[in-house]
Design a protein around this motif. Structure first.
Motif, PDB file in Angstrom:
ATOM      1  N   GLY B 195       0.823  -1.201   0.000  1.00 26.57           N
ATOM      2  CA  GLY B 195       0.000   0.000   0.000  1.00 26.57           C
ATOM      3  C   GLY B 195       0.853   1.245   0.000  1.00 26.57           C
ATOM      4  O   GLY B 195       0.634   2.174  -0.782  1.00 26.57           O
ATOM      5  N   TYR B 196       1.874   1.236   0.882  1.00 31.65           N
ATOM      6  CA  TYR B 196       2.735   2.413   0.973  1.00 31.65           C
ATOM      7  C   TYR B 196       3.487   2.639  -0.329  1.00 31.65           C
ATOM      8  O   TYR B 196       3.637   3.774  -0.784  1.00 31.65           O
ATOM      9  CB  TYR B 196       3.737   2.259   2.119  1.00 31.65           C
ATOM     10  CG  TYR B 196       3.073   2.304   3.467  1.00 31.65           C
ATOM     11  CD1 TYR B 196       2.303   3.412   3.833  1.00 31.65           C
ATOM     12  CD2 TYR B 196       3.203   1.246   4.367  1.00 31.65           C
ATOM     13  CE1 TYR B 196       1.679   3.459   5.069  1.00 31.65           C
ATOM     14  CE2 TYR B 196       2.588   1.294   5.606  1.00 31.65           C
ATOM     15  CZ  TYR B 196       1.827   2.400   5.960  1.00 31.65           C
ATOM     16  OH  TYR B 196       1.219   2.444   7.153  1.00 31.65           O
ATOM     17  N   ILE B 197       3.959   1.522  -0.920  1.00 36.37           N
ATOM     18  CA  ILE B 197       4.712   1.666  -2.171  1.00 36.37           C
ATOM     19  C   ILE B 197       3.817   2.226  -3.262  1.00 36.37           C
ATOM     20  O   ILE B 197       4.193   3.149  -3.993  1.00 36.37           O
ATOM     21  CB  ILE B 197       5.310   0.303  -2.592  1.00 36.37           C
ATOM     22  CG1 ILE B 197       6.399  -0.104  -1.595  1.00 36.37           C
ATOM     23  CG2 ILE B 197       5.875   0.370  -4.002  1.00 36.37           C
ATOM     24  CD1 ILE B 197       6.880  -1.511  -1.768  1.00 36.37           C
ATOM     25  N   ALA B 198       2.576   1.696  -3.327  1.00 36.15           N
ATOM     26  CA  ALA B 198       1.645   2.202  -4.338  1.00 36.15           C
ATOM     27  C   ALA B 198       1.420   3.689  -4.137  1.00 36.15           C
ATOM     28  O   ALA B 198       1.428   4.492  -5.088  1.00 36.15           O
ATOM     29  CB  ALA B 198       0.324   1.449  -4.257  1.00 36.15           C
ATOM     30  N   MET B 199       1.217   4.089  -2.869  1.00 32.87           N
ATOM     31  CA  MET B 199       0.993   5.492  -2.572  1.00 32.87           C
ATOM     32  C   MET B 199       2.205   6.324  -2.999  1.00 32.87           C
ATOM     33  O   MET B 199       2.070   7.406  -3.571  1.00 32.87           O
ATOM     34  CB  MET B 199       0.743   5.653  -1.079  1.00 32.87           C
ATOM     35  CG  MET B 199      -0.338   6.663  -0.761  1.00 32.87           C
ATOM     36  SD  MET B 199      -0.490   6.873   1.002  1.00 32.87           S
ATOM     37  CE  MET B 199      -1.575   5.561   1.431  1.00 32.87           C
ATOM     38  N   GLY B 200       3.400   5.763  -2.710  1.00 31.39           N
ATOM     39  CA  GLY B 200       4.617   6.466  -3.084  1.00 31.39           C
ATOM     40  C   GLY B 200       4.714   6.653  -4.593  1.00 31.39           C
ATOM     41  O   GLY B 200       5.066   7.739  -5.065  1.00 31.39           O
ATOM     42  N   VAL B 201       4.369   5.603  -5.328  1.00 28.69           N
ATOM     43  CA  VAL B 201       4.428   5.694  -6.795  1.00 28.69           C
ATOM     44  C   VAL B 201       3.464   6.776  -7.289  1.00 28.69           C
ATOM     45  O   VAL B 201       3.813   7.607  -8.138  1.00 28.69           O
ATOM     46  CB  VAL B 201       4.077   4.325  -7.435  1.00 28.69           C
ATOM     47  CG1 VAL B 201       3.866   4.472  -8.929  1.00 28.69           C
ATOM     48  CG2 VAL B 201       5.169   3.326  -7.137  1.00 28.69           C
ATOM     49  N   LEU B 206       2.594  12.185  -9.371  1.00 26.34           N
ATOM     50  CA  LEU B 206       1.999  13.512  -9.226  1.00 26.34           C
ATOM     51  C   LEU B 206       3.065  14.592  -9.261  1.00 26.34           C
ATOM     52  O   LEU B 206       2.820  15.713  -9.701  1.00 26.34           O
ATOM     53  CB  LEU B 206       1.205  13.598  -7.916  1.00 26.34           C
ATOM     54  CG  LEU B 206      -0.116  12.856  -7.884  1.00 26.34           C
ATOM     55  CD1 LEU B 206      -0.809  13.052  -6.546  1.00 26.34           C
ATOM     56  CD2 LEU B 206      -1.023  13.308  -9.002  1.00 26.34           C
ATOM     57  N   VAL B 207       4.288  14.269  -8.764  1.00 27.41           N
ATOM     58  CA  VAL B 207       5.355  15.260  -8.796  1.00 27.41           C
ATOM     59  C   VAL B 207       5.937  15.374 -10.206  1.00 27.41           C
ATOM     60  O   VAL B 207       6.202  16.469 -10.696  1.00 27.41           O
ATOM     61  CB  VAL B 207       6.463  14.885  -7.786  1.00 27.41           C
ATOM     62  CG1 VAL B 207       7.647  15.818  -7.946  1.00 27.41           C
ATOM     63  CG2 VAL B 207       5.925  14.960  -6.370  1.00 27.41           C
ATOM     64  N   ILE B 208       6.100  14.240 -10.870  1.00 24.78           N
ATOM     65  CA  ILE B 208       6.805  14.256 -12.157  1.00 24.78           C
ATOM     66  C   ILE B 208       5.886  14.720 -13.289  1.00 24.78           C
ATOM     67  O   ILE B 208       6.274  15.550 -14.104  1.00 24.78           O
ATOM     68  CB  ILE B 208       7.351  12.843 -12.480  1.00 24.78           C
ATOM     69  CG1 ILE B 208       8.414  12.467 -11.453  1.00 24.78           C
ATOM     70  CG2 ILE B 208       7.942  12.802 -13.870  1.00 24.78           C
ATOM     71  CD1 ILE B 208       8.829  11.036 -11.561  1.00 24.78           C
TER      72      ILE B 208
END
Lengths: 368, 517
Positions: B195-201, B206-208
């Motif tokens: 979940g955390y990794i998905a959120m991070g991706v 969103l940043v890129i």
């Protein structure tokens, strides 16, 4: 359409609200009277102007009343606001428009050799047919509206049919725009109900013009209202409608086909809205896809004003709203741009101060 | 196969006849055909009609659907192939007959020199010829008839195929779910870090993305983002607390105008700082929410809807009127609204606005979720389920409804301010009723009370039409139909809300002031 309610025991907080409402209503009334008094003292408008404004308000009010009856009938039975009712009126208006256009295109040669359009050669037939087709199409729209958008939702939470009604309203409006285009279309009237000609009535030195189209609309809307009242009060269908409004389950036990009565209610209210639509076109001379939106909301205001679920109330509310809206800007000394604000303000004030309307019985909280 | 079945099929055919004729009358057949052609990579040049094969594909699709529905209506178990095909044929034939009649009427009118377009504005001469496949009305109509009948028969065949293979599908489905529960997908699902990794991706994207995908996508996605923001705000009012508000645009307008008035050089020349102005807009909207809510929140359901609609219209008319012309510049609108600045530097490129919108959306999602899971959220839930019961259990319904309206209004104000700042302009026509309807649509289609639903709804209802430009004129028509359809088929929305379960882990709640269920 009287509705029996179980009375709630009156609690203290509710009493307070009533007192606050009373005081607020009083304050609003005093402020309004003061304002009107001041404006009337300063204004240069003569009696003839006021009469002209009142009469034009009465004419529009008759149309509001016809539409408002549709809201009231449906609300009395299903407890839902038929949000798409204004669009039904728009469709009726287009029905009348096309009949007039078609008849206007047919040339007729009279005995003395002059050529006029069929519209003016046989105006009675043209008007009759315009109303029949306008009302018929609007009634059909009402019928299918109920069948498609509301019937599957019987028994759902109250928000659900309302959202469906909003959806149906948007759909019909945009279907109208895509079919008939966004431009305004000019209604061609037969000469006997012309918009520019009429009776001159001398009042206080000046003459007030009562246009034929206006008189015609007023007389017709009054006739239709009386006919509807008789239908609801005297006929078997009317009795069944009242029974369904009072208690669906018991009505069904008494052998009334509730679904059929609901359908017929939508047909009747659609026909009335359609007639109002044709009148709107005849009197105002214009129609387009958006023509039903504002009259729809205003007629709802009228229905609330008269006490929703109450047919005479809807009639009185419609006429009252028409007159107030017409003379309001002059009486309050505000711009005519803000005419629509008056109707909305009345709606808000009535709902806040007296949600049961002028003629309405006290509603339980379930209904408000 | 008896008379009743034939009647049912004929009725089905009638429904589809109405659909086809309506689509032809509003000019959708041409639009659909050109979109089909585009999918196959052939651009439609301006001023010409797409190829006839595209039209055939579109009509065949409707015919297949027609036959499918007709064959399903026979309701036989097991399905008899002959009956199904007969039902499909009958239904398709009825539809085709009406299409033939329509072709004859329109084609004859056309060939007699009547300009149908005067009355039916979407029906251009070219589109009529196109609908007749360039033939005479009679032969064009017969092509329609045969196409409809044949494709409906194929639709019925599809039903038979589906019916025969359903058993096999079930086996495949079971195998798939068994594999999913045993193999690595299950392990992935159980692992917390996924979940955390998905959120991070997602965050990384969103940043890129705003830097890389160009101004067009920034514009489209920025619009979607603003509507997500509005949707989350309205979701608090409609989804959480269950109050149907149709005048949401009023708060949007108040936010946009209060932002514009304190930053624009005209008419007041205040030139306030962007961030202070945003704050002003949010606070002004929230206060207006409270002020509007105070008198009307005792109303319920449909009355509330129509009163708030009235408020929305009043505010738009007032903005437009001469009465407030000195304050709001009337119908002209306010120009040269400031963009964001930070430490004296201006940040008003597309990507900067995109970042601003993303930040605002993330903040609003965070806040909305926190509120939903707090005591306030439970009070809202109780109110939305049954107001009388909520009141009886000691929830101060009036207070919590007012709070919901104020918070929702604040979100709308934020959205309005960003919208005005991004366009550098705001006028009365930005604040029509359709904004409210759009936002309401996306909340309902996505799923009332569900934040992923709101995001999905915003992408579907605001993003898709921006990308599929051809559909622009049919957007609202589809919205209306979609609202009705959703209410009938799936009133809980595409991505329904999952209620947090308090009952399972926590001990039975002690009754206190507040909204525990």
């Amino acid at each position: 359409m009287a509705e029996e309610h179980h009375k709630r025991p009156v609690k203290m907080p509710q009493l307070n609200i009533k007192i606050i409402r009373l005081i607020a209503a009083f304050v609003v009334l005093v402020l309004l009277i003061l304002r009107i008094h001041n404006v009337a003292l300063e204004s240069q408008l003569g009696a003839s102007t006021w009469l002209r404004l009142s009469v034009s308000g009465l004419i529009i009010g008759g149309m509001y009343a016809l539409i408002a009856i549709g809201y009231t009938l449906v609300y009395g039975i299903l407890f839902m606001i038929n949000f798409a009712h204004g669009e039904v009126m728009m469709i009726g208006s287009f029905g009348g428009y096309f009949v007039f256009e078609a008849f206007n295109a047919i040339p007729v040669t009279l005995h003395d050799g002059t050529q006029i359009s069929f519209l003016n050669a046989q105006p009675v037939i043209a008007i009759l047919l315009a109303f029949l087709i306008g009302m018929g199409i609007a009634a059909l729209t009402g019928y299918f509206l109920e069948k498609i958008a509301y019937r599957p939702l019987r028994g759902a939470p109250r928000l659900v049919p309302l959202i469906s009604a909003i959806g149906a309203s948007i759909f019909l409006q945009n279907a109208g725009q895509l079919l008939f285009g966004p431009q305004r279309r000019q209604y061609i009237n037969p000469v006997i109900i012309d918009r520019g000609l009429g009776w001159q009535i001398p009042i206080a030195g000046t003459k007030v013009l009562l246009t034929y189209s206006g008189i015609f609309s007023l007389v017709l809307s009054a006739t239709l209202m009386v006919a509807l009242y008789l239908l609801v009060q005297r006929t078997k269908l009317g009795r069944a409608m009242r029974a369904v409004a009072q208690d669906k389950r018991t009505a069904a036990l008494m052998g009334i086909n509730v679904d059929k009565i609901i359908s017929q209610t939508f047909v009747i209210s659609g026909a009335l809205a359609g007639s109002a639509g044709v009148m709107w076109g005849i009197h105002n001379g214009l129609t387009n896809y958006f023509v039903g939106f504002l009259p729809g909301i205003k007629a709802f205001t009228a229905a609330v004003l008269g006490g929703i679920g109450n047919i005479p109330g809807a009639m009185i509310g419609g006429l009252f709203l028409g007159i107030v809206e017409s003379i309001g800007p002059a009486a309050l000394g505000i711009d005519f741009q803000l005419q629509d604000v008056i109707a909305f303000s009345i709606l808000i004030l009535v709902l806040i101060l007296r949600p049961s309307g002028i003629l309405g019985e006290a509603l339980t909280e379930e209904k408000v | 196969m008896n008379n009743l079945h034939i009647q049912k099929s004929a009725k089905n055919g009638l429904v589809f006849a109405v659909i086809i004729i309506f689509l032809a009358l509003i000019g959708f057949t041409v639009t659909a055909a050109s979109m089909i052609q585009k999918v196959f990579g052939v651009e439609v040049s301006v001023g010409t009609m797409p190829k006839y094969s595209a039209l055939i594909a579109f009509l065949a699709f409707i015919g297949l659907w027609n036959g499918w529905r007709a064959a399903k209506q026979t309701e036989e178990h097991p399905l008899q192939a002959g009956h199904a095909i007969l039902a499909g044929l009958a239904s398709g034939f009825v539809t085709g007959l009406f299409a033939l009649g329509y072709s004859l009427i329109v084609g004859t009118l056309q060939s007699n020199g009547v300009n149908v377009r005067v009355y039916l504005s979407s029906l251009s001469p070219e589109s009529i010829i196109y609908f007749l496949f360039g033939q005479s009305p009679l032969s064009g109509g017969f092509i329609q008839l045969s196409l409809s009948t044949v494709s409906a028969a194929f639709g019925a065949l599809l039903v038979i195929f589906w019916d025969r293979s359903q058993h096999q599908f079930l086996i495949w489905k079971q195998k798939l779910s068994a594999w999913g529960n045993a193999s690595w997908p299950a392990k992935l699902r159980r692992n917390v870090f996924v979940g955390y990794i998905a959120m991070g991706v997602v965050l990384l994207l969103l940043v890129i993305l705003p830097r890389t995908w160009g101004s067009y996508w920034n514009y489209v996605m920025g619009t979607v983002g603003i509507y997500v923001l509005l949707g989350i705000g309205l979701n608090i009012i409609v989804g959480y607390s269950g109050q149907l508000v149709l005048g949401y645009v009023a708060f949007f307008a108040i936010g946009a105008y209060s932002f514009a008035l304190v930053t624009a050089p005209e008419p007041h020349n205040l030139n306030w700082n962007f961030w202070i102005a945003i704050l002003v807009a949010v606070v002004a909207s929230a206060i207006s929410g409270v002020l509007i809510g105070l008198p009307i929140l005792r109303l319920r359901g449909d009355y509330l809807a129509i009163v708030t609609l009235g408020f929305g219209e009043i505010i738009r008319i007032l903005i437009k009127s001469d009465l407030l012309k000195e304050i709001t510049l009337g119908p002209r609108g306010i120009r040269n609204i400031a963009g964001p600045t930070l430490f004296g530097k201006s940040f008003s490129s597309d990507s900067d606005f995109m970042y601003l919108i993303i930040l605002a959306v993330l903040l609003s999602i965070f806040l909305a979720r926190r509120w939903q899971e707090s005591r306030i959220g439970r009070a809202w839930l109780a109110i939305s389920q049954d107001e009388t019961v909520a009141q009886a259990t000691g929830v101060d319904t009036y207070k919590y409804k007012l709070l919901a309206l104020a918070i929702g209004a604040a979100f709308a104000g934020l959205g309005g301010a960003i919208f005005a700042s991004r366009n550098q302009f705001t006028g009365p026509e930005d604040h029509v009723l359709m904004v409210s309807i759009n936002v309401l649509c996306l909340v309902i289609v996505g799923g009332m009370g569900s934040i992923p639903g709101v995001i999905l709804g915003a992408f579907a209802l605001k993003g898709l039409p921006e990308i599929l430009r051809e559909l622009e004129s049919y957007r609202l028509l589809v919205f209306g139909a979609l609202l009705v359809l959703m209410m009938i088929v799936r009133p809980e929305g595409l991505w329904p809300a999952t209620r947090p379960k308090y009952e399972e882990n926590s001990p039975p709640p002690v009754t206190v002031e507040g909204g525990s269920r």
